[in-house]
Motif scaffolding. Sequence first.
Motif, PDB file in Angstrom:
ATOM      1  N   ALA A 162      41.547   0.007  45.899  1.00  0.00           N
ATOM      2  CA  ALA A 162      40.246   0.368  46.477  1.00  0.00           C
ATOM      3  C   ALA A 162      39.962  -0.424  47.739  1.00  0.00           C
ATOM      4  N   GLY A 163      40.437  -1.668  47.799  1.00  0.00           N
ATOM      5  CA  GLY A 163      40.186  -2.511  48.960  1.00  0.00           C
ATOM      6  C   GLY A 163      41.158  -2.314  50.096  1.00  0.00           C
ATOM      7  N   THR A 164      42.143  -1.421  49.928  1.00  0.00           N
ATOM      8  CA  THR A 164      43.116  -1.169  50.994  1.00  0.00           C
ATOM      9  C   THR A 164      42.512  -0.228  52.030  1.00  0.00           C
ATOM     10  N   PRO A 165      42.488  -0.618  53.299  1.00  0.00           N
ATOM     11  CA  PRO A 165      41.898   0.260  54.322  1.00  0.00           C
ATOM     12  C   PRO A 165      42.748   1.503  54.547  1.00  0.00           C
ATOM     13  N   GLY A 166      42.145   2.482  55.180  1.00  0.00           N
ATOM     14  CA  GLY A 166      42.875   3.695  55.537  1.00  0.00           C
ATOM     15  C   GLY A 166      42.360   4.937  54.851  1.00  0.00           C
ATOM     16  N   MET A 167      41.679   4.781  53.700  1.00  0.00           N
ATOM     17  CA  MET A 167      41.120   5.933  52.995  1.00  0.00           C
ATOM     18  C   MET A 167      39.868   5.479  52.246  1.00  0.00           C
ATOM     19  N   PRO A 168      38.719   6.160  52.441  1.00  0.00           N
ATOM     20  CA  PRO A 168      37.499   5.793  51.697  1.00  0.00           C
ATOM     21  C   PRO A 168      37.742   5.912  50.195  1.00  0.00           C
ATOM     22  N   THR A 169      37.193   4.946  49.438  1.00  0.00           N
ATOM     23  CA  THR A 169      37.434   4.910  47.999  1.00  0.00           C
ATOM     24  C   THR A 169      36.123   4.768  47.241  1.00  0.00           C
ATOM     25  N   ALA A 170      35.888   5.697  46.303  1.00  0.00           N
ATOM     26  CA  ALA A 170      34.719   5.633  45.420  1.00  0.00           C
ATOM     27  C   ALA A 170      35.147   5.040  44.081  1.00  0.00           C
ATOM     28  N   TRP A 171      34.227   4.339  43.420  1.00  0.00           N
ATOM     29  CA  TRP A 171      34.547   3.625  42.183  1.00  0.00           C
ATOM     30  C   TRP A 171      33.530   3.968  41.111  1.00  0.00           C
ATOM     31  N   TYR A 172      34.026   4.190  39.896  1.00  0.00           N
ATOM     32  CA  TYR A 172      33.141   4.446  38.750  1.00  0.00           C
ATOM     33  C   TYR A 172      33.788   3.840  37.512  1.00  0.00           C
ATOM     34  N   ARG A 173      33.027   2.974  36.818  1.00  0.00           N
ATOM     35  CA  ARG A 173      33.511   2.381  35.568  1.00  0.00           C
ATOM     36  C   ARG A 173      32.763   3.015  34.410  1.00  0.00           C
ATOM     37  N   ALA A 174      33.515   3.703  33.533  1.00  0.00           N
ATOM     38  CA  ALA A 174      32.894   4.445  32.438  1.00  0.00           C
ATOM     39  C   ALA A 174      32.399   3.510  31.340  1.00  0.00           C
ATOM     40  N   ARG A 175      31.343   3.988  30.626  1.00  0.00           N
ATOM     41  CA  ARG A 175      30.789   3.276  29.473  1.00  0.00           C
ATOM     42  C   ARG A 175      30.718   4.236  28.286  1.00  0.00           C
ATOM     43  N   PRO A 176      30.553   3.705  27.080  1.00  0.00           N
ATOM     44  CA  PRO A 176      30.462   4.601  25.909  1.00  0.00           C
ATOM     45  C   PRO A 176      29.284   5.574  25.991  1.00  0.00           C
ATOM     46  N   GLU A 177      28.242   5.215  26.753  1.00  0.00           N
ATOM     47  CA  GLU A 177      27.069   6.087  26.858  1.00  0.00           C
ATOM     48  C   GLU A 177      27.305   7.287  27.768  1.00  0.00           C
ATOM     49  N   ASP A 178      28.462   7.333  28.450  1.00  0.00           N
ATOM     50  CA  ASP A 178      28.713   8.377  29.456  1.00  0.00           C
ATOM     51  C   ASP A 178      29.529   9.529  28.888  1.00  0.00           C
ATOM     52  N   ARG A 179      29.424   9.851  27.604  1.00  0.00           N
ATOM     53  CA  ARG A 179      30.350  10.759  26.965  1.00  0.00           C
ATOM     54  C   ARG A 179      29.957  12.230  27.090  1.00  0.00           C
ATOM     55  N   SER A 180      28.837  12.523  27.721  1.00  0.00           N
ATOM     56  CA  SER A 180      28.469  13.922  27.952  1.00  0.00           C
ATOM     57  C   SER A 180      28.974  14.377  29.314  1.00  0.00           C
ATOM     58  N   GLU A 181      29.139  15.690  29.482  1.00  0.00           N
ATOM     59  CA  GLU A 181      29.586  16.231  30.767  1.00  0.00           C
ATOM     60  C   GLU A 181      28.575  15.902  31.857  1.00  0.00           C
ATOM     61  N   ASP A 182      27.290  16.034  31.535  1.00  0.00           N
ATOM     62  CA  ASP A 182      26.254  15.756  32.516  1.00  0.00           C
ATOM     63  C   ASP A 182      26.328  14.307  32.987  1.00  0.00           C
ATOM     64  N   ALA A 183      26.528  13.370  32.051  1.00  0.00           N
ATOM     65  CA  ALA A 183      26.600  11.956  32.430  1.00  0.00           C
ATOM     66  C   ALA A 183      27.800  11.692  33.330  1.00  0.00           C
ATOM     67  N   LEU A 184      28.950  12.261  32.984  1.00  0.00           N
ATOM     68  CA  LEU A 184      30.138  12.069  33.810  1.00  0.00           C
ATOM     69  C   LEU A 184      29.893  12.572  35.225  1.00  0.00           C
ATOM     70  N   VAL A 185      29.358  13.802  35.356  1.00  0.00           N
ATOM     71  CA  VAL A 185      29.167  14.400  36.680  1.00  0.00           C
ATOM     72  C   VAL A 185      28.188  13.574  37.501  1.00  0.00           C
ATOM     73  N   ARG A 186      27.102  13.103  36.870  1.00  0.00           N
ATOM     74  CA  ARG A 186      26.135  12.322  37.625  1.00  0.00           C
ATOM     75  C   ARG A 186      26.730  11.001  38.103  1.00  0.00           C
ATOM     76  N   HIS A 187      27.539  10.383  37.288  1.00  0.00           N
ATOM     77  CA  HIS A 187      28.166   9.131  37.717  1.00  0.00           C
ATOM     78  C   HIS A 187      29.181   9.367  38.838  1.00  0.00           C
ATOM     79  N   VAL A 188      29.961  10.443  38.736  1.00  0.00           N
ATOM     80  CA  VAL A 188      30.945  10.742  39.785  1.00  0.00           C
ATOM     81  C   VAL A 188      30.244  11.055  41.102  1.00  0.00           C
TER      82      VAL A 188
END
Length: 924
Positions: free
Chosen positions: A54-80
């Motif tokens: 993620a810290g390597t330059p040259g391409m923008p990088t988005a980061w998301y760390r999943a949690r047990p509370e994110d198990r619905s499709e809606d939660a995943l999409v909102r976090h992404v």
Amino acid sequence: MGSVVFREQVRRPEPSGLSRDRLARPLLDATGPGGVLLLAPAGSGKTTLLAQIAGTPGMPTAWYRARPEDRSEDALVRHVTEALAVVLPEALDATTADQLILATETGVPTPVRLIVDDVHELAGSPAEQALERFLEYRPRHLRLLLGSRRPLSLNTPRLIVSGELLVLDGDDLRFRSWEVEELFRSVYREPLSPEAAAALTRRTGGWAAGLQLFHLATMGKSSAERIRAATELGGRSRMVRAYLTRNVLAELDPERREFLLITSTLGRLTGPLCDALLDRTGSAAVLEELETLQFFTTSTDDGSTYRYHQVLQTHLEGLLIDELGTAASREIHARSARLLEDAGHPREAMRAYALGDDWASVARLLQVGGATAVGQDWVARSELPDDDPWLALARARRYFRSGSVAAAVEAYRHAESMLDDPDFQARCADERALAEIWSAHPQPFGRAATPVRRTAQAIRQATRRVPSTREGAGGALEDGTIELLAGRFVNARELFSPLAADPTGRPVGRLCARLGLVVTELVDGNWSEAEVPLEEIALSAELEELPWFARLARGLQAAVLLATRPEGWRLDGCASLAEDCRRDGDQWGSLLMAIFIGAARLRAGQDEEAADWLRRATVEAARLEARTPQAWASALAAVALARIRHAGAAEQLKEAEGLTRSAALTGAYRLLDHARQLAETGPSRSGRSVRLFTLGGFRLELDGKPVSWPSLRPRARSLLLLLAINHDRDVHRERLIDALWPDAPADAGTHRLQVAASTVRQCLAGLGFGDQVVQRNGDAYRLVLPGAWVDLAEFETRLQRARRSGSVTDWSAVLEIAAGELLPEVGAADWVLAERDRYRLAAADAAVQVAGLARDAQALRAAQRAVELDPFRDSSWLLLAELQEGQGDPTAAALTRREHARVCAELEVTPEVRPARDGSRVRA
């Protein structure tokens, strides 16, 4: 309602730890699979690696760390969408996976990385299903990198076969010993010797968390205290126990935890053994499940047997005593030992008996098993009972396997005196005779009683004087080793190859053959590819409990790294390995380490240091009455001294010639001829400098002045150029003929090659380079300009340094040497195209790195260079336009974008069309 989106979940962590190019390279490859899955147990370094990417330059990088509370499709999409909003100019509007796919097709116009860490938190949920759909149908320029402790429900085999997914597992992420050494020196600033780094790697299994915990537990301590801590780290360390308890065992239900605890006493795990120990059924399915879940459980034979990770194994053994008590632990170990013994696994049985303090059973197994069941670390420990003759014999065997020949001989004599039994005494005497073959002053050899002793005698005699011919006189191990000593490397390779690949052969033979094959590769100049096979040989030797072979492979690996990654501290590490050999009474190891280090310094152009180490090797070889390695070391020292025009070069050459004749070592005459030529006419590093250029055009400089070439026929000149881009590496005859005379019959092609090689050789000799510059080795040719500075070698060195450091200075140094394309004068000749593209793309990568790290004018020049080198890389155009805008030149940015669009239009092809899940057809 889905889970709350915390900012910390989409905050990219700061890069840390050791940058490991072998892992980062495939993840950064823009032409590689669009999806990457890091699948490994807790503490394997997944997050660290992803943060570095993620810290390597040259391409923008988005980061998301999943949690047990994110198990619905809606939660995943909102976090992404929240994560992507950090790197995109406009936020995406989506609540379902399908909407997210459509939104990214239009809302992600440039290449972007999306990293999702801790994906195992979503396992078996609607969020995981949505993620699988997103991975399959997202736009191709959105790269998706996933980190997980456990397998996902993705159809990974299909994705891997289709080229859409790359999977790196726990073994890929495992630290190799040379990486551990570099980690502690470069990152932790607490250097370890190569031997200590190898021991720590072995005890932790290269587990990243274990290495970190070791560092935290030993910060500021002395070297001796850190070595003791490495021994303790296997599982009894308080930090390790706390980590495993909270992050590994806490995930298990009580039944699984008990299964692990009790079966750890076996060491070697199979379904029937576990069933018998636990008095139950179904253990095979449990073991398979543990391996599938990446739960520190591995199988090397496709599910027949399993082992727990070394750190977990030791932790469970300690936990067993803590929870059940010493008496119960001994009873379980005794039952495990009896089951292992009945199943025909004496080594594991002996270990279980030893852990249960049943030394009488250990001695009994040693008596029954003989030489096939020895070598365990615990056999040589000082706290073992010393009043049992069989344990005394085991200790002698351990000395011998460790290379301490003199100590082994004395230990065999001591064991022999402890028991008045003719069979036992005969066994001790026979094994002592085998050890004495390798002593400094062996007695005259008679007719050997066993095949092992006959092989040892033949090889030992060859270390004194090489037999003139072999012609299958012994087995493959004997003949191959003698051919290697004689310098008949092609013959040695042919003998070693089938032996190394034979899984039914003796471990010692396989390891010798594999090590011999690496040596033949080094002789051919293939140093950069040797470190990985040497690591595998060392690990195999440790598994087979052959410590001398492990030490030898580690030592050669350290020497290879000294030659290919010449940081100053590596010489100290190699010297400490040589000193360890001397301290432990391993005279042969000390001799070979001196030769390895001398050859490495010679390879790196450090000729005076090379000569010092090689002359030390000649002294040690003389003590061992080993004239063959003595002659090799002396001949290499002659080359080193001749290359710098040392005052003692003539005397060294004379000594080497005498030793070579005495050892009948015809294979060394080529080295002697080379040294003689250097001393008489060849350029030297101190007196005359030689520089070979191929980037931007072929050029050879002597003392800073271009060499004026006489006219050469086109094919002879092409041969010279082809050998030049492979400087100091063998190029096989068939490859040369295919490149330069593709339509010629085999005999005619061979003849034309010989004529052209002779022409080039004479030409270079006429220019003062000697007649050994174009060398022939069997069916291969190579160009060798002793002591020459070669731009391609310098390019590779700077590139490796830049990839490790990541500094703008080192990346700029790579760009400086890339003066132009490789051999532009040969046009589109097939034999140059692949290498030309490789160097061009590597230079383009360097330019992108400089553009991302530098400032102002330097960054702008680097971005322009990146576009020139690789006009088909979108990210270079976009970076150039951004820099132009950032420096207040919107007109130039607009022109850049227009030119980029024109290039894209020229490359435009019909969009890929594939079926959607509902049967309609959609664009990729």
